[in-house]
Write a protein that holds these residues in place. Structure first.
Motif, PDB file in Angstrom:
ATOM      1  N   ASP A 152      37.993  35.289  32.425  1.00  0.00           N
ATOM      2  CA  ASP A 152      39.345  34.741  32.443  1.00  0.00           C
ATOM      3  C   ASP A 152      40.257  35.966  32.462  1.00  0.00           C
ATOM      4  O   ASP A 152      40.502  36.605  31.433  1.00  0.00           O
ATOM      5  CB  ASP A 152      39.595  33.867  31.216  1.00  0.00           C
ATOM      6  N   ALA A 193      43.406  36.029  33.443  1.00  0.00           N
ATOM      7  CA  ALA A 193      44.790  35.545  33.603  1.00  0.00           C
ATOM      8  C   ALA A 193      45.822  36.515  33.024  1.00  0.00           C
ATOM      9  O   ALA A 193      46.965  36.522  33.456  1.00  0.00           O
ATOM     10  CB  ALA A 193      44.947  34.177  32.931  1.00  0.00           C
ATOM     11  N   GLN A 194      45.392  37.342  32.040  1.00  0.00           N
ATOM     12  CA  GLN A 194      46.354  38.258  31.395  1.00  0.00           C
ATOM     13  C   GLN A 194      46.048  39.722  31.694  1.00  0.00           C
ATOM     14  O   GLN A 194      46.480  40.605  30.956  1.00  0.00           O
ATOM     15  CB  GLN A 194      46.309  38.049  29.871  1.00  0.00           C
ATOM     16  N   ASN A 199      46.778  27.286  40.229  1.00  0.00           N
ATOM     17  CA  ASN A 199      47.138  28.020  39.006  1.00  0.00           C
ATOM     18  C   ASN A 199      45.855  28.530  38.327  1.00  0.00           C
ATOM     19  O   ASN A 199      44.751  28.255  38.802  1.00  0.00           O
ATOM     20  CB  ASN A 199      47.938  27.115  38.051  1.00  0.00           C
ATOM     21  N   GLY A 200      46.041  29.243  37.217  1.00  0.00           N
ATOM     22  CA  GLY A 200      44.892  29.857  36.547  1.00  0.00           C
ATOM     23  C   GLY A 200      43.915  28.841  35.980  1.00  0.00           C
ATOM     24  O   GLY A 200      42.695  29.040  36.032  1.00  0.00           O
ATOM     25  N   LEU A 201      44.454  27.744  35.436  1.00  0.00           N
ATOM     26  CA  LEU A 201      43.566  26.713  34.884  1.00  0.00           C
ATOM     27  C   LEU A 201      42.708  26.110  36.003  1.00  0.00           C
ATOM     28  O   LEU A 201      41.489  25.978  35.851  1.00  0.00           O
ATOM     29  CB  LEU A 201      44.395  25.619  34.187  1.00  0.00           C
ATOM     30  N   LEU A 237      39.866  28.446  36.968  1.00  0.00           N
ATOM     31  CA  LEU A 237      38.725  28.414  36.043  1.00  0.00           C
ATOM     32  C   LEU A 237      37.890  27.147  36.248  1.00  0.00           C
ATOM     33  O   LEU A 237      36.656  27.203  36.310  1.00  0.00           O
ATOM     34  CB  LEU A 237      39.220  28.457  34.596  1.00  0.00           C
ATOM     35  N   LYS A 292      53.377  36.649  34.409  1.00  0.00           N
ATOM     36  CA  LYS A 292      52.235  37.559  34.623  1.00  0.00           C
ATOM     37  C   LYS A 292      52.613  38.517  35.746  1.00  0.00           C
ATOM     38  O   LYS A 292      52.904  38.083  36.861  1.00  0.00           O
ATOM     39  CB  LYS A 292      50.991  36.756  35.026  1.00  0.00           C
ATOM     40  N   THR A 320      41.675  32.516  22.318  1.00  0.00           N
ATOM     41  CA  THR A 320      42.226  32.567  23.672  1.00  0.00           C
ATOM     42  C   THR A 320      43.357  31.554  23.848  1.00  0.00           C
ATOM     43  O   THR A 320      43.593  30.707  22.989  1.00  0.00           O
ATOM     44  CB  THR A 320      41.125  32.297  24.720  1.00  0.00           C
ATOM     45  N   TYR A 321      44.042  31.646  24.978  1.00  0.00           N
ATOM     46  CA  TYR A 321      45.025  30.627  25.354  1.00  0.00           C
ATOM     47  C   TYR A 321      44.259  29.330  25.642  1.00  0.00           C
ATOM     48  O   TYR A 321      43.126  29.356  26.120  1.00  0.00           O
ATOM     49  CB  TYR A 321      45.786  31.109  26.600  1.00  0.00           C
ATOM     50  N   SER A 329      45.934  34.135  36.723  1.00  0.00           N
ATOM     51  CA  SER A 329      47.109  33.253  36.713  1.00  0.00           C
ATOM     52  C   SER A 329      48.275  34.016  37.341  1.00  0.00           C
ATOM     53  O   SER A 329      48.418  35.218  37.119  1.00  0.00           O
ATOM     54  CB  SER A 329      47.464  32.889  35.280  1.00  0.00           C
ATOM     55  N   PHE A 330      49.100  33.302  38.088  1.00  0.00           N
ATOM     56  CA  PHE A 330      50.324  33.919  38.623  1.00  0.00           C
ATOM     57  C   PHE A 330      51.559  33.207  38.095  1.00  0.00           C
ATOM     58  O   PHE A 330      52.583  33.154  38.754  1.00  0.00           O
ATOM     59  CB  PHE A 330      50.286  33.947  40.165  1.00  0.00           C
ATOM     60  N   TYR A 331      51.441  32.658  36.886  1.00  0.00           N
ATOM     61  CA  TYR A 331      52.644  32.142  36.236  1.00  0.00           C
ATOM     62  C   TYR A 331      53.663  33.288  36.241  1.00  0.00           C
ATOM     63  O   TYR A 331      53.270  34.450  36.066  1.00  0.00           O
ATOM     64  CB  TYR A 331      52.294  31.701  34.802  1.00  0.00           C
ATOM     65  N   ALA A 391      44.142  27.165  27.876  1.00  0.00           N
ATOM     66  CA  ALA A 391      43.634  26.831  29.218  1.00  0.00           C
ATOM     67  C   ALA A 391      42.157  27.218  29.395  1.00  0.00           C
ATOM     68  O   ALA A 391      41.421  26.524  30.104  1.00  0.00           O
ATOM     69  CB  ALA A 391      44.481  27.513  30.285  1.00  0.00           C
ATOM     70  N   SER A 392      41.721  28.301  28.756  1.00  0.00           N
ATOM     71  CA  SER A 392      40.314  28.721  28.912  1.00  0.00           C
ATOM     72  C   SER A 392      39.400  27.608  28.383  1.00  0.00           C
ATOM     73  O   SER A 392      38.379  27.268  28.983  1.00  0.00           O
ATOM     74  CB  SER A 392      40.014  30.007  28.143  1.00  0.00           C
ATOM     75  N   VAL A 430      37.641  36.634  27.840  1.00  0.00           N
ATOM     76  CA  VAL A 430      39.060  36.577  28.220  1.00  0.00           C
ATOM     77  C   VAL A 430      39.649  37.955  27.932  1.00  0.00           C
ATOM     78  O   VAL A 430      39.542  38.449  26.810  1.00  0.00           O
ATOM     79  CB  VAL A 430      39.807  35.498  27.396  1.00  0.00           C
TER      80      VAL A 430
HETATM   81  C1  LIG Z   1      44.117  33.596  29.034  1.00  0.00           C
HETATM   82  C2  LIG Z   1      44.697  32.567  29.956  1.00  0.00           C
HETATM   83  N1  LIG Z   1      43.877  31.777  30.663  1.00  0.00           N
HETATM   84  C3  LIG Z   1      44.332  30.847  31.521  1.00  0.00           C
HETATM   85  C4  LIG Z   1      45.690  30.669  31.704  1.00  0.00           C
HETATM   86  C5  LIG Z   1      46.146  29.573  32.608  1.00  0.00           C
HETATM   87  O1  LIG Z   1      46.905  30.024  33.693  1.00  0.00           O
HETATM   88  P1  LIG Z   1      47.971  29.049  34.383  1.00  0.00           P
HETATM   89  O2  LIG Z   1      49.142  28.932  33.461  1.00  0.00           O
HETATM   90  O3  LIG Z   1      48.321  29.747  35.678  1.00  0.00           O
HETATM   91  O4  LIG Z   1      47.287  27.741  34.613  1.00  0.00           O
HETATM   92  C6  LIG Z   1      46.596  31.466  30.997  1.00  0.00           C
HETATM   93  C7  LIG Z   1      48.034  31.290  31.158  1.00  0.00           C
HETATM   94  O5  LIG Z   1      48.848  31.744  30.384  1.00  0.00           O
HETATM   95  C8  LIG Z   1      46.097  32.441  30.100  1.00  0.00           C
HETATM   96  O6  LIG Z   1      46.908  33.234  29.377  1.00  0.00           O
END
Ligand SMILES: Cc1ncc(COP(=O)(O)O)c(C=O)c1O
Length: 195
Positions: free
Chosen positions: A160, A162-163, A58-60, A63, A189, A88-89, A184-186, A91-92, A134
Motif C-alpha cells: 500500500d 498510497a502515502q 482511487n487508491g482503495l 488495492l 498526496k 494504517t489508514y 492514491s492520487f487524492y 482503506a487498507s 503500508v
Molecule cells: C495508506 C492509505 N491507503 C489507501 C488510501 C486510499 O486512497 P484513496 O483515498 O485514493 O482511495 C489512503 C488514502 O489516504 C491511504 O493513506
C-alpha cells in the motif's frame, strides 16, 4: 484559523497546468482511458521503475483490484489471511474485507510506526497468504526483511504505497518492492518530482 490541510494552497503551483490539461481533455471529449491516461501510466511506471502501471479510480479501488486479480489468478482464495499494520489508514483494511479476505492486524515497530518483521512472523499461520505492508508517512516499511519472510512462507507481498510516492529504500523506489502496489492520487498526496 490554521487549516489542517489547505488543498487550495498545496495545488496552487500546479493550477495553470491542471487547467490546461482539463481543457485538452474537455476539447477532445474523451473522458475514459485515452491518450492522457496512457501517458500517465507510462510516465508513472517509469517514475517508479516498474514495468507496468494501470490507472484506476482511487487508491482503495487499486488495492481491491489487485487483491481480486490474485483471487482470479487462483493465488488467493476467499477467507485467506492478509497481514496488515493495525495503525494504517482504514482503506487498507477495507480493501482486504472487500475482496472477502481476512485482515490480520499487527502492531507496528514503535520507532518507525511501520510493520515490524518480528511481529509479522509471529502472526503467520497456515491460512496466511499475503502481507500488505503500508509505507506510512512517506517512509518505506522494512521491505528486505518482509520479502525474506514472504519468500520463506510462500506469501504474496502487496504494497500500500498510497502515502509514499517517490520514497526510496536502498535506491529502490516505493511500488517496486513487491508483487503489486497501489497508490492514491487524492489531492493531498504529492508525488515527489513527478510531472
Ligand atoms: C495508506 C492509505 N491507503 C489507501 C488510501 C486510499 O486512497 P484513496 O483515498 O485514493 O482511495 C489512503 C488514502 O489516504 C491511504 O493513506
Amino acid at each position: 484559523m490554521i487549516k489542517f490541510l489547505d488543498l487550495k494552497k498545496v495545488n496552487q503551483p500546479y493550477e495553470q497546468a491542471f487547467q490546461d490539461k482539463m481543457k485538452t481533455v474537455m476539447d477532445k471529449g474523451w473522458y475514459i482511458l485515452g491518450d492522457e491516461i496512457k501517458a500517465f501510466e507510462t510516465n508513472f511506471a517509469h517514475y517508479c521503475g516498474t514495468k507496468y502501471c494501470i490507472g484506476v479510480g482511487n487508491g482503495l479501488d487499486a488495492l481491491v483490484l489487485i487483491l481480486k486479480a490474485y483471487i482470479q489468478l487462483g493465488k488467493l482464495q476467499k477467507g485467506d489471511e492478509v497481514i496488515i499494520p493495525a495503525n494504517t489508514y482504514i482503506a487498507s483494511i477495507l480493501a482486504v474485507l472487500q475482496a472477502d479476505l481476512i485482515p490480520v492486524l499487527v502492531e507496528p515497530d514503535l520507532e518507525t510506526y511501520n510493520l515490524d518483521p518480528n511481529t509479522v512472523e509471529k502472526a503467520i499461520t497456515s491460512k496466511t497468504k499475503a502481507i500488505l505492508p503500508v509505507h506510512l508517512y512517506g517512509q518505506l516499511a522494512p521491505m528486505k526483511e518482509i520479502n525474506t519472510l514472504a519468500k520463506k512462507n510462500n506469501l504474496l507481498v502487496i504494497e500500500d504505497a498510497a502515502q509514499s510516492h517517490g520514497a526510496v529504500l536502498y535506491s529502490q523506489k516505493s511500488g517496486n518492492w513487491s508483487n503489486a502496489a497501489a497508490f492514491s492520487f487524492y489531492p493531498g498526496k504529492k508525488p515527489r518530482g513527478f510531472r
